[in-house]
Design a protein around this motif. Structure first.
Motif, mmCIF file in Angstrom:
data_model
loop_
_atom_site.group_PDB
_atom_site.id
_atom_site.type_symbol
_atom_site.label_atom_id
_atom_site.label_comp_id
_atom_site.label_asym_id
_atom_site.label_seq_id
_atom_site.Cartn_x
_atom_site.Cartn_y
_atom_site.Cartn_z
ATOM 1 N N ASP A 16 40.163 60.306 -12.092
ATOM 2 C CA ASP A 16 41.064 59.829 -11.056
ATOM 3 C C ASP A 16 42.081 60.792 -10.485
ATOM 4 O OD1 ASP A 16 39.760 57.337 -11.391
ATOM 5 O OD2 ASP A 16 40.986 56.637 -12.938
ATOM 6 N N ASN A 39 33.000 54.768 -9.118
ATOM 7 C CA ASN A 39 33.779 54.273 -8.248
ATOM 8 C C ASN A 39 34.783 55.407 -7.500
ATOM 9 O OD1 ASN A 39 33.459 51.269 -7.138
ATOM 10 N ND2 ASN A 39 33.098 51.119 -9.194
ATOM 11 N N SER A 40 35.192 55.981 -8.643
ATOM 12 C CA SER A 40 36.251 57.233 -8.382
ATOM 13 C C SER A 40 35.666 58.292 -7.605
ATOM 14 C CB SER A 40 36.836 57.652 -9.727
ATOM 15 O OG SER A 40 37.712 58.654 -9.595
ATOM 16 N N ARG A 43 34.823 57.014 -4.284
ATOM 17 C CA ARG A 43 36.031 57.093 -3.312
ATOM 18 C C ARG A 43 36.495 58.572 -2.638
ATOM 19 N NH1 ARG A 43 38.789 54.713 -6.676
ATOM 20 N NH2 ARG A 43 40.114 56.413 -7.414
ATOM 21 N N THR A 99 36.414 59.518 1.163
ATOM 22 C CA THR A 99 37.788 60.120 1.567
ATOM 23 C C THR A 99 37.335 61.633 2.435
ATOM 24 O OG1 THR A 99 38.838 59.090 0.077
ATOM 25 C CG2 THR A 99 39.837 60.382 1.065
ATOM 26 N N GLU A 129 33.866 49.066 -6.086
ATOM 27 C CA GLU A 129 34.992 48.728 -6.034
ATOM 28 C C GLU A 129 36.012 49.846 -5.456
ATOM 29 O OE1 GLU A 129 36.249 47.794 -9.985
ATOM 30 O OE2 GLU A 129 35.030 46.123 -10.330
ATOM 31 N N ILE A 130 35.927 49.948 -4.042
ATOM 32 C CA ILE A 130 36.727 50.792 -3.394
ATOM 33 C C ILE A 130 37.512 50.204 -2.212
ATOM 34 C CG2 ILE A 130 35.292 52.778 -3.940
ATOM 35 C CD1 ILE A 130 33.915 52.385 -1.125
ATOM 36 N N GLU A 131 38.409 50.988 -1.522
ATOM 37 C CA GLU A 131 39.164 50.257 -0.516
ATOM 38 C C GLU A 131 38.385 49.791 0.619
ATOM 39 O OE1 GLU A 131 39.532 53.127 -1.573
ATOM 40 O OE2 GLU A 131 41.617 53.366 -2.604
ATOM 41 N N LEU A 181 37.131 52.167 3.334
ATOM 42 C CA LEU A 181 36.055 53.171 2.762
ATOM 43 C C LEU A 181 34.914 52.143 2.630
ATOM 44 C CD1 LEU A 181 37.885 55.274 0.085
ATOM 45 C CD2 LEU A 181 37.461 55.847 2.403
#
Length: 823
Positions: free
Chosen positions: A511, A543-544, A547, A551, A573-575, A578
């Motif tokens: 993270d 998920n990390s 993301r 990005t 589980e991302i924004e 995104l």
């Protein structure tokens, strides 16, 4: 002379002599004696008496029987010694290998310690109905007496299939009274298994009438032998007939459950106890109350705390019955309340008041339990009063009492006072426990005491103690919240020097790398996690990195991670921004995305599953054997299994049901979980579990790769206190021979012994070291020290292992065992 010697050797071997007698009778096993001539009895005697040996219908007290667990061909078989004794030296104690863990968990004892005076003995006998059955000489027909005498002699000597064939051959003449006579005779000579099989056969006949007295007697006899499943079966039969079982049946069945091992025996014992009170209206005896209460608190606190309501129910019954309540009942209830997530301080106060009214002095363990409850509730005033009582009771309080005081002060936001308690513990006890280090570092990290937490952590590392990972996690989270990225990275590098890889630690560092846009290093760490079986990847890691890819615009790599998540059934589980971008990228590859993901085992998963099946993993099949599911079950008391289950859960995540997928951390992973039912497992069901029983495949010699052996060892193997390695397997003796030959071909010399239905394959001395070199690359890093051959057990339970040097080992030259060995 050679003939005389052979005869002498044959007659001096009881097992072979008995076997000869049995085999000679097998040719007539389905032929009862012919009906003799009927004689007129002038005056038949109606009184009961014992049959004398001179009587023509005298039955031996113990009919000859060949135990299925003794081989005729293995040199360690003996008719005078039980198989359990044969596996151990005469001076060695028996050990339950299914429950044995080579490393005892460090920290506090989490089970309640009962006083020796807690156990009580009830000498008063139960009143049970008498079974009405005639003696053999009172039966009027000579031919019927002869046939019943023959059945009583033959039936106990045979297994179920042969026994059923014998009984079926007697259908023309046998009736309820005759079956009852045979069943009662079997119980008289303590052949209760034979009596049970006769009773179950009687139930299938058209003339059967339910006999409450017979069912009660048989259930009680089976329960006294701790055969809880058969006792429960008859118990349910009694209830299904609309009758209430006798108090003795309830009592004995509960004790049988408590004396057995299994995942749900305690739940069943509680269920029977509750029905005894509610359905039967009985008032259980004091020793039954105490035995069940002791069993409830005999497990670890994480398991026992769920039985609070049951423990309170037992206390209520003791109170209403006017029975004597032992001090450990009060202490145990307070102990249970102190481990609840939400502590009921009023109930604890009421129990303490009741103890005082009865003149019972609060023991050290009770005071420690009160301290534990106060620490969860943040009641510092009561904690200090209890602390003062503890000091007056015992001048040197246990280390956990200091830890609970630290937690109490942390609850009210005073970490400096927690630190003072920690330092006082070091001064007063002269040492510091691992749990104390964990607690103080957690407290300081939570309150962002950076320098203090870092200095205590350095002290912890320099102490040489292990189990540093929880404190490293607290420290890294503290730096993450504070935004000190350099300190977090240096802590991670320091962690890698002294600890084995851990998924949570790597996730925190991953993270950090994604949040600081260090994508190249993040990608490197992610691939390391995925490639290392000791770490693995989970939903958070995927998920990390997803993301990070989205990005930075690495859409092709993002799609690959997304497909991996679909295969593993991880939630994305991302924004939202995104996610919209990911949906657009996926829409460009619509045809590919819409193809359904077909579940398929990878080559690594196939090897892992083979090793687990050899170690004891079960396969559950539907009635038509078209769909099969893999059932994983882990020993809750094993430290190795507590680590290993998380890896297996991640390895087969995509195959699990939706309920088993929804876990957040290792602590939430259940001790048993099952895959979905799927036709892909048909091959493994046919090879390893044909007809619903474990089997060793004929082609097993082709599949014993180093990875298979490693997972077999991690799931179903043990390292003894002397450093030897044992593997257990169920199956036929021919399958074991095939395994031994395959191991021999790999230059892995071993010995094998049989214990019940389980074969134990032992790698002793240098052979254990060589076996370890073969499997070491595939052993989880966190389990290396626990399973390494030849090393010190490092706090393991002292164990007397199977003795392979008593002239009873089996290798490929002398393993020609019969199929009867595995029954």
């Amino acid at each position: 002379n050679s003939d005389k010697l052979t005869t002498l050797l044959f007659m001096s071997t009881p097992l072979l002599r008995n076997t000869s007698l049995i085999q000679s009778s097998m040719s007539t096993v389905l032929r009862p004696p012919s009906s003799p001539l009927r004689h007129h009895h002038g005056g038949r005697r109606h009184h009961r008496h014992h049959l004398l040996p001179s009587s023509p219908f005298f039955l031996p007290l113990k009919p000859l029987s060949l135990s299925p667990s003794i081989s005729l061909y293995t040199p360690f078989s003996s008719s005078s010694t039980s198989p359990q004794q044969l596996l151990l030296n005469s001076q060695e104690t028996q050990v339950d290998f299914d429950k044995w863990d080579p490393i005892s968990a460090s920290g506090f004892a989490e089970s309640f310690n009962f006083d020796d005076s807690f156990d009580s003995v009830e000498l008063k006998k139960f009143e049970t109905p008498a079974v009405e059955v005639r003696e053999l000489e009172d039966i009027p027909d000579q031919w019927r007496r002869a046939r019943l005498a023959w059945l009583c002699k033959e039936l106990p000597a045979h297994k179920t299939p042969t026994m059923v064939r014998i009984l079926n051959a007697q259908r023309k003449w046998i009736r309820q009274e005759d079956g009852t006579f045979v069943a009662v005779h079997c119980m008289r000579i303590r052949e209760n298994e034979a009596a049970f099989r006769v009773y179950k056969w009687m139930m299938q006949q058209h003339w059967f009438r339910f006999d409450f007295a017979l069912a009660t007697k048989l259930a009680d006899y089976l329960g006294k032998e701790r055969k809880h499943l058969k006792c429960r079966e008859i118990f349910d039969d009694i209830i299904n007939q609309g009758r209430v079982p006798c108090e003795s049946t309830f009592h004995i069945l509960i004790i049988a459950y408590l004396s057995s091992s299994g995942p749900s025996v305690l739940d069943e014992a509680c269920n029977i106890y509750n029905r005894m009170v509610h359905l039967g209206g009985y008032k259980p005896r004091l020793n039954l109350h105490n035995s069940l209460f002791k069993a409830l608190l005999g497990k670890a606190s994480s398991e026992s705390k769920h039985f609070l309501k049951q423990a309170e129910f037992i206390y209520q019954n003791l109170t209403s019955s006017g029975l004597e309540i032992h001090k450990d009942i009060f202490g145990g209830l307070i102990w249970l309340h102190s481990y609840q997530d939400v502590v009921d301080m009023e109930r604890i106060a009421a129990l303490r008041a009741e103890m005082r009214s009865r003149g019972i002095k609060e023991s050290k363990e009770v005071l420690v339990s009160v301290l534990r409850a106060c620490s969860k509730d943040g009641n510092v005033e009561e904690a200090e009063r209890t602390w003062s009582k503890l000091l007056s009771t015992d001048g040197s309080p246990p280390s956990q009492a200091f830890v609970y005081r630290m937690e109490a002060y942390a609850k009210i936001g005073e970490p400096t006072k927690s630190l003072k308690v920690f330092r006082r513990m070091q001064e007063q006890l002269g040492s510091t426990s691992v749990a104390a280090y964990h607690k103080i570092i957690k407290v300081l990290s939570k309150h962002q005491k950076l320098d203090l937490a870092d200095s205590i952590m350095s002290e912890f590392i320099n102490s040489g103690m292990k189990q540093l990972v929880p404190s490293f996690i607290d420290l890294m989270r503290m730096y993450s919240i504070a935004g000190l990225h350099e300190k977090l990275e240096s802590t991670f590098l320091r962690y890698r020097e002294v600890c084995h890889p851990n998924l949570t630690v790597f996730n925190i560092y991953l993270d950090l790398l994604v949040n600081t846009s260090n994508l190249s290093l993040a990608e490197e760490i992610f691939h390391e996690m995925r490639g290392n079986v000791a770490i693995g990847v989970d939903s958070r890691a995927c998920n990390s990195i997803l993301r990070g890819y989205m990005t930075s615009g690495e859409y092709m790599k993002a799609v690959k991670i997304y497909n991996l998540m679909r295969q593993k059934k991880y939630d994305v589980e991302i924004e939202s921004s995104l996610m919209e971008r990911l949906d657009y990228v996926l829409s460009l590859r619509e045809k590919v995305v819409e193809e359904p993901i077909r579940l398929k085992l990878t080559p690594e998963q196939r090897e892992v599953l083979t090793g687990l099946l050899l170690g004891g993993v079960q396969i559950k099949s539907d009635g038509e054997r078209r769909l099969h599911a893999i059932h994983y079950e882990f020993n809750e008391e094993s430290r190795i299994h507590s680590i290993f289950k998380r890896h297996i859960h991640d390895e087969f995540h995509e195959w699990l049901g939706s309920h088993d997928m929804m876990v957040d951390n290792t602590a939430d992973i259940p001790n048993s979980f099952t895959t979905i039912s799927h036709s892909y497992f048909t091959f493994y069901a046919d090879q390893f579990w044909p007809n619903g029983h474990p089997c060793i495949p004929k082609l097993i010699h082709r599949w014993l790769s180093p990875r298979v052996l490693a997972y077999w060892y991690m799931y179903g193997g043990y390292r003894t206190s002397s450093g030897d390695i044992l593997l257990k397997v169920k199956g036929s003796s021919e399958g074991v021979v095939s395994i031994l030959k395959a191991l021999k071909a790999k230059s892995l010399d071993c010995r094998v012994k049989k214990r019940g239905r389980v074969f134990w394959i032992g790698f002793l001395g240098d052979n254990a070291t060589f076996f370890w070199k073969v499997v070491e690359p595939f052993i989880l890093d966190e389990l290396q020290e626990l399973l390494k051959a030849g090393g010190d057990s490092n706090g393991s339970l002292e164990t007397q292992c199977i003795n392979f040097d008593s002239g009873s080992e089996t290798d490929k030259k002398n393993s020609e065992c019969s199929d009867a060995d595995t029954s």
